[in-house]
Design an enzyme around this catalytic site. Structure first.
Site, PDB file in Angstrom:
ATOM      1  N   HIS A  22      10.232  -1.095  13.087  1.00  0.00           N
ATOM      2  CA  HIS A  22       8.836  -1.530  13.165  1.00  0.00           C
ATOM      3  C   HIS A  22       8.801  -2.781  14.040  1.00  0.00           C
ATOM      4  O   HIS A  22       9.228  -3.852  13.614  1.00  0.00           O
ATOM      5  CB  HIS A  22       8.304  -1.832  11.756  1.00  0.00           C
ATOM      6  N   HIS A  55       6.702  -5.414  16.788  1.00  0.00           N
ATOM      7  CA  HIS A  55       5.470  -5.941  17.363  1.00  0.00           C
ATOM      8  C   HIS A  55       5.777  -6.435  18.771  1.00  0.00           C
ATOM      9  O   HIS A  55       6.900  -6.859  19.054  1.00  0.00           O
ATOM     10  CB  HIS A  55       4.912  -7.075  16.503  1.00  0.00           C
ATOM     11  N   ARG A  62      -3.567   1.647   8.984  1.00  0.00           N
ATOM     12  CA  ARG A  62      -3.227   0.589   8.024  1.00  0.00           C
ATOM     13  C   ARG A  62      -2.898  -0.711   8.747  1.00  0.00           C
ATOM     14  O   ARG A  62      -3.699  -1.634   8.800  1.00  0.00           O
ATOM     15  CB  ARG A  62      -2.057   1.051   7.141  1.00  0.00           C
ATOM     16  N   ASP A  63      -1.733  -0.781   9.355  1.00  0.00           N
ATOM     17  CA  ASP A  63      -1.314  -2.025   9.996  1.00  0.00           C
ATOM     18  C   ASP A  63      -2.208  -2.369  11.171  1.00  0.00           C
ATOM     19  O   ASP A  63      -2.467  -3.541  11.454  1.00  0.00           O
ATOM     20  CB  ASP A  63       0.147  -1.894  10.453  1.00  0.00           C
ATOM     21  N   CYS A  97      -0.416  -9.184  10.680  1.00  0.00           N
ATOM     22  CA  CYS A  97      -0.339  -9.452   9.243  1.00  0.00           C
ATOM     23  C   CYS A  97      -1.283 -10.587   8.876  1.00  0.00           C
ATOM     24  O   CYS A  97      -1.209 -11.668   9.476  1.00  0.00           O
ATOM     25  CB  CYS A  97       1.102  -9.811   8.867  1.00  0.00           C
TER      26      CYS A  97
END
Length: 301
Positions: A209, A211, A17-18, A242
């Site tokens: 989460h 990055h 997904r991400d 994103c």
């Protein structure tokens, strides 16, 4: 901050997904299912398989239902679908997702850019999603996006995050995650924000989460481990970003995270060799090198 590290960590694999949502080259359903199957063989038990969002805004996720129809339903695997509203939650439930991941936000501008709604409306909509999820007997995980910083409004205050946490808790989630969506967080923020979350909901599972946009992702992991966090999102190859946040590059790489955890004596249940072997396949699939380090440097010793 307790300082004592957990003996066991759960990794949520978010590459399907991400990891893929921001890729310019469309990835086919066959490849997405193959990615999920390889992640499962590597020992990953929680997979963020897709998102149930408007395909016009995120074309990469247009095959959400087909992906879920084809994944391995073997015992012990939990699939999550990311949703932004009740319609997405209904789709995810109908498609057979075990977990519904709802995105709240810590800044007004990001809410409007990402979800077309401000913070108040997003949190109000969480009520409908929570009801649907409970009625379907599924797990509700809420992630608070841009908790560490917003690309449009700058640094987000701890007080603002505490307010969002309190409002999310009104809807009875099974888990709350804090997301450094654009990779601007530093360890002192991790300690502060996860401390606030632990104080507000001491018995609720906490999820991180991160990055690695500015090379602070793994320092933040260590700070989160010290703060008692034992659930981490990661993406094979370090893919991710994103579509609605400028310069939001890759997630922490699953293989790099497993290498770090192994070195710390923390069990994740993930086979390092199998997950790092994904890197060349991922690079070919998305049409460019992946940012994960272990696939290039190799394990040690």
């Amino acid at each position: 901050m307790s300082g004592a590290l957990p003996g066991l960590v759960e990794i949520v694999e978010v590459s399907p997904r991400d990891g893929l949502q921001n890729e310019k080259q469309l990835v086919g359903t066959d490849a997405k299912v193959a990615l999920i199957e390889t992640a499962i063989r590597a020992g990953l038990k929680r997979i963020e398989a897709t998102s149930f969002v408007n395909p016009k805004r995120v074309p990469q996720m247009a095959d959400a239902e087909e992906v879920m129809a084809r994944v391995d339903r073997g015992a012990g695997i939990s699939y999550s679908g990311l949703v932004l509203n009740r319609r997405g939650a209904d789709r995810a439930i109908a498609a057979g997702c075990d977990e519904i991941t709802y995105v709240a936000v810590a800044s007004e501008t990001m809410g409007v850019r990402n979800q077309g709604r401000g913070v108040d409306q997003i949190l109000a909509d969480l009520g409908d999603v929570a009801v649907a999820t409970r009625e379907a007997g599924r797990v509700l995980s809420v992630t608070i996006a841009v908790a560490f910083g917003c690309p449009f409004e700058g640094r987000v205050s701890g007080r603002a995050v505490s307010d969002i946490i309190a409002r999310v808790l009104e809807h009875g989630p099974d888990e709350i995650g804090l997301a450094d969506t654009i990779g601007v967080g530093v360890p002192s923020q991790v300690t502060d924000l996860f401390g606030r979350l632990a104080e507000a909901a001491p018995s609720l599972p906490r999820r991180a989460h991160f990055h690695n946009t500015r090379n602070t992702g793994f320092a933040n992991v260590y700070a989160a481990l010290q703060a008692g966090v034992s659930i981490f999102d990661a993406s094979a190859g370090g893919l991710g970003g994103c579509p609605f946040a400028p310069r939001a590059t890759g997630n922490i790489a699953t293989e790099d995270l497993v290498y770090m955890l192994d070195g710390l004596g923390i069990s994740s249940g993930v086979d390092l060799a199998l997950v790092s072997a994904l890197d060349p396949w991922l690079a070919e699939t998305v049409g460019h090198p992946v940012p994960g380090a272990l696939g290039k440097a190799g394990p040690f010793p």
